[in-house]
Structure formats: structure tokens, C-alpha cells
Enzyme design. Sequence first.
Site, PDB file in Angstrom:
ATOM      1  N   SER A  42     119.313  54.144 -18.446  1.00  0.00           N
ATOM      2  CA  SER A  42     119.850  52.891 -19.557  1.00  0.00           C
ATOM      3  C   SER A  42     119.391  53.189 -21.102  1.00  0.00           C
ATOM      4  CB  SER A  42     119.256  51.773 -18.719  1.00  0.00           C
ATOM      5  OG  SER A  42     117.915  51.919 -18.667  1.00  0.00           O
ATOM      6  N   LYS A  83     113.219  48.430 -20.706  1.00  0.00           N
ATOM      7  CA  LYS A  83     114.185  48.086 -21.906  1.00  0.00           C
ATOM      8  C   LYS A  83     113.069  47.881 -22.773  1.00  0.00           C
ATOM      9  CE  LYS A  83     117.113  47.808 -18.358  1.00  0.00           C
ATOM     10  NZ  LYS A  83     117.723  49.367 -17.960  1.00  0.00           N
TER      11      LYS A  83
END
Length: 186
Positions: A42, A83
Amino acid sequence: MAKKEKGKSEWFDWAKALLFAFGLAFIVRMFFFAPIVVDGPSMLPTLHDGDQMIVNKFSYRIHEPERFDIIVFHASAQKDFIKRVIGVPGEHVEVVDNVLYIDGEAVEEPFLEEKNGLYQTAVNDFSLETLPGGYEEIPEGHVLVLGDNRSNSTDSRMLGLISMDQIVGKTSLIYWPFNRLQILGE
């Protein structure tokens, strides 16, 4: 007898030193720094699956997260995610045709430029109002996070805004594998 007492004293000194070292290591790991391993694609191309990093748990006790910080947060009781902070309190965020807009102004994402579309295969348009919670602006105590690999990332688009209480800390040091040793975004 004196030799036996000296031996006991020496063992006691070693035991104290080891106990102190373990206690200090526990405190540092619990409150200041901890290792984490990147799991999944990701954050490609910035972070690779298996990269080992150090999380600075102390940083956000002093100041708030800033746009583009890479953070670790509790996504669930069992799983932490890595993230990038995209939006901070008081901002409106949207992505149109893969261009990030903060309060209506286009914002460059230099960490995405090296992708050349490789990880950006789908248009991932969204606005803050369409995310879980339906906010018009990011409320105090929350941030909006996205993975760099937008087409393959579970982030605020699915999870909603991330509460400051969920944030473990900031990470920017890759220490393993050795050929990827680097400090990001500094």
C-alpha cells in the site's frame, strides 16, 4: 567464605545491571521508539513490503502531525497500518483525476511523481464528504491518511478519519534491508 560472598556480590551486581538494562529497554520501546515491519504494497514505491522501520512514539507528544508525515496507527486491536498524512484538522480534502486538492487548491505530491502511473492505474476520486463520517472539514483531533499506492491501499477512504488517539507515532527511518537504509522526507 570471603570468596563465596564476593561471588554472590558479583552475581548480584550483574543481575542489577541486567535488570536496569531490560527496564531501560522496556521504557524506550514503550514510550519512545519501536520497530515495525511494512506489510503489503500500500505504500509502494516509497515503502516496500518487508521494510523494517523505527517508529518515533514521542514526536506527536510535542507537536501535531503534518501533511505528508508517514505515520503508524492502530487500524484495529490486532493490526497497525502505515500510511501518509494527507489532511489535517480544519481542512477540506478531495482528489479529482488523481490530483490532490486541499481547500480547493491543487497540492503537489512529490512522492507520487516517480510512480509514472505504475501504481496509479485507477482514478480514485473522492471528497471528504464521501468518506465514512461525511465531514465537510477534518475535525480537531483527526487526520486523513492515504497510502502512496492509491489503487491498493486500505486507508481513510474505507476507514474514515484517524483519531489522534489511534496514532502510534511517526516513522521515517528504514533500517533494513541494509540496501534500503534511508531517512524519508527529511
